[in-house]
Design an enzyme around this catalytic site. Sequence first.
Site, mmCIF file in Angstrom:
data_model
loop_
_atom_site.group_PDB
_atom_site.id
_atom_site.type_symbol
_atom_site.label_atom_id
_atom_site.label_comp_id
_atom_site.label_asym_id
_atom_site.label_seq_id
_atom_site.Cartn_x
_atom_site.Cartn_y
_atom_site.Cartn_z
ATOM 1 N N ASP A 118 31.958 42.252 45.378
ATOM 2 C CA ASP A 118 32.562 41.625 44.221
ATOM 3 C C ASP A 118 33.699 42.547 43.768
ATOM 4 O O ASP A 118 33.882 43.645 44.290
ATOM 5 C CB ASP A 118 31.529 41.379 43.114
HETATM 6 C C1 GLC Z 1 34.745 38.218 39.584
HETATM 7 C C2 GLC Z 1 33.436 37.494 39.754
HETATM 8 C C3 GLC Z 1 33.304 36.764 41.062
HETATM 9 C C4 GLC Z 1 34.664 36.238 41.484
HETATM 10 C C5 GLC Z 1 35.561 37.432 41.780
HETATM 11 C C6 GLC Z 1 36.970 36.999 42.190
HETATM 12 O O1 GLC Z 1 34.526 39.480 39.037
HETATM 13 O O2 GLC Z 1 32.241 38.250 39.574
HETATM 14 O O3 GLC Z 1 32.354 35.716 40.862
HETATM 15 O O4 GLC Z 1 34.544 35.435 42.643
HETATM 16 O O5 GLC Z 1 35.637 38.323 40.693
HETATM 17 O O6 GLC Z 1 37.596 36.351 41.150
#
Ligand code: GLC
Length: 743
Positions: free
Chosen positions: A289
């Site tokens: 993430d």
């Molecule tokens: C965010 C979220 C994730 C998302 C990613 C890209 O922090 O936790 O769900 O897909 O970043 O935007």
Amino acid sequence: MRHPHKVLLLLLVSAHLAVFAREDKPGTALDLRIDSLLSRMTIEEKVGQLVLMTFRSKSAVDSTALSPALEAEVQAGKIGSLLNAVGADLTHRIQRVAVEDSRLGIPLLFGFDVIHGFRTVFPIPLAEASTWEPDLVRQSARVAAVEAAASGLHWTFAPMVDIARDPRWGRIAEGSGEDPFLGSLMAASRVMGFQGEDVGDQTSLVACPKHFAAYGGAEGGRDYNTVDISERTLREVYLPPFEAAVKAGAATIMCSFNEIGGVPSTANSHLLTDILRGEWGFQGFVVSDWGSVAELQEHGIAATHEDAALLALTAGVDMDMEGNAYHDYCMELVQSGKLSVEVLDKAVRRVLRVKFMLGLFENPYRSASSDREQKTILSPSHRQLARDVARRSLVLLKNDAGLLPVREGTGLIAVVGPLADDSESILGPWHAAGRAQDAISVLRGLRARAGKRILYAKGCEIDGNSTGGFAEALDAARKADVVIAVLGEASSMSGEAASRATLGLPGVQEQLLDEILKAKKPVAVVLMNGRPLAIPGIHERATAVLETWFAGVEGGNAVADVLFGDVNPSGKLPATFPYSVGQIPLYYNHKNTGRPPVDSVKWNSKYIDSPSIPLYPFGYGLSYTRFVYRSLTLEKLRISPGEHLKVSVEVLNAGDRQGEEVVQLYIRDLAGSVTRPVKELRGFVKISLRPGEARTVNFILTPASLSMLNPAMKRVVEPGAFLVQVGGNSRDVLTGRFEVSGD
Ligand code: GLC
């Protein structure tokens, strides 16, 4: 279709085989192509394939301007994927740099958060789960993929499949609620919708089930917080939707920010290697993430970002999103011998496999074109599906005196409340490419349906304590026959980093309801919210309550369709509504304890100052008609462990209009080798009945339905007594009993 989930389950197996069958035999043509490319890559180029960066325009006025720095990194092969670069034109320009200007011409992957729709924004996933219609949800994901692919995207960071038992957690809005059985079907449906029959198809998106794992188990419902659960809870509650998504062929997985019992998911080889790859046979790649690799230092499990990179890559995280850890340190780690080239190559191979599967080496631009964008985005058929999904996601929670649907002959209708004309919030907290100007607010939908009969007064803001608008709202209520009060949360109050410590209506909205009640007219409350709320006062004082969640770009029209009776609501809650935040966590599939709550007796598990039961239970939802359940029949009262058991029930539409009902089947294992939940959803089917029509609904309980994880974590069917319960929600059920023999 009698049993859509059976079809779905068959599709799952075939989809999984389709996506990976041709790769899991070594030496296949694809593997040879990957090996050939790998053999020509430098270490730096290999590391580049493991780097996912966000697109940042170089100009504040031109959101599609490429920065020289980005171009240089792409040309050098130091970035292998981008997120947040959206649009056929922009992605084409960046891809051209990768394919024509870099040494090996390896195409980029373009990813984006297409969570519940692209430009045609569907109801939030929690609302889609309220339809209890997996195939409808698959269709919604399919439309999202078609629109996103036309805009140059290859990969969506969805479906979010986290089970959530704590509505204080804002991301409950993005998932399918509290139940692993419903959540697993929804997870698989969305993967199949995004990836289609063949992930190499021009309209497919690579799915990325997230956030692996147990992100929804954060203590206190506080986002990103510590998760400390047993292996049993992990495997029985949080993992099933991920396993279903992998079986459905998901080509990537995103790991979660949180730790589990001291080990952050991003560094958790038990999760990422033993379970995901060892037990489930996952062959795609794992992406972190946002920054979660570097954050291992914050967690206190890595002393430096370099250590964090080594820990994550070794545990099984193949790609680093926006963390720079792999970008900055992997070269050094290889040169110092801390990171073996074999481990590096394994990760690169997984990423290249997905790019080959997408067909990017044959056609790096796929079908993306501004012409296709124009043709597919927000097309009438897409909007119609969004309206249909929204209609079927609405949950009728109260309807005293048959206030709804609004009766013919009703005169003026006062529409009040801070969310009535909010076309931004109706799109939900993760609406990505969705735009407020495309959305139909509730007020706009009601005006389109009832024209000048609609009076409007906002009354108050969503938050804050100003009551300056109360008088105007009361005045409108006095002039009207009926009042529709659109109350709830702003979409920014749920979603990521939006946990709440309370669950009531924000601001002075409850006071607004009290004010308009002075007009002595019946009030229907229309809720717009991203989580279960604790609203006993609303339930008490409103004549009717309709849960609409955030209903998407066609939300206002769908709400009008239901309020005026063109559509009979059929939604059911995928998550429990408590009386108070003090009851949390409160979920239907809880354990019995040795002293289950009995109000009349002191010495048992309950509160002295609050009910122990929910305000609205899991699976609850009313209709404009009335369904009666009778004649629960078990084909046998004793079966052997390997036998199937047929369970039948008759459902009667005892009302005066057609309606749809989600018939739900729960089991309870009364005495296992470990304690078992008081109820477990093990089947459901949505049926349509004409007035007066009765139908016998049949379920088949299989060994899988009755199985459990024994103390050794082995899935078995244990002998003993079981209850089977069938009804229109998890509380109001008919109960039968049967035995599983020991032989
Ligand atoms: C965010 C979220 C994730 C998302 C990613 C890209 O922090 O936790 O769900 O897909 O970043 O935007």
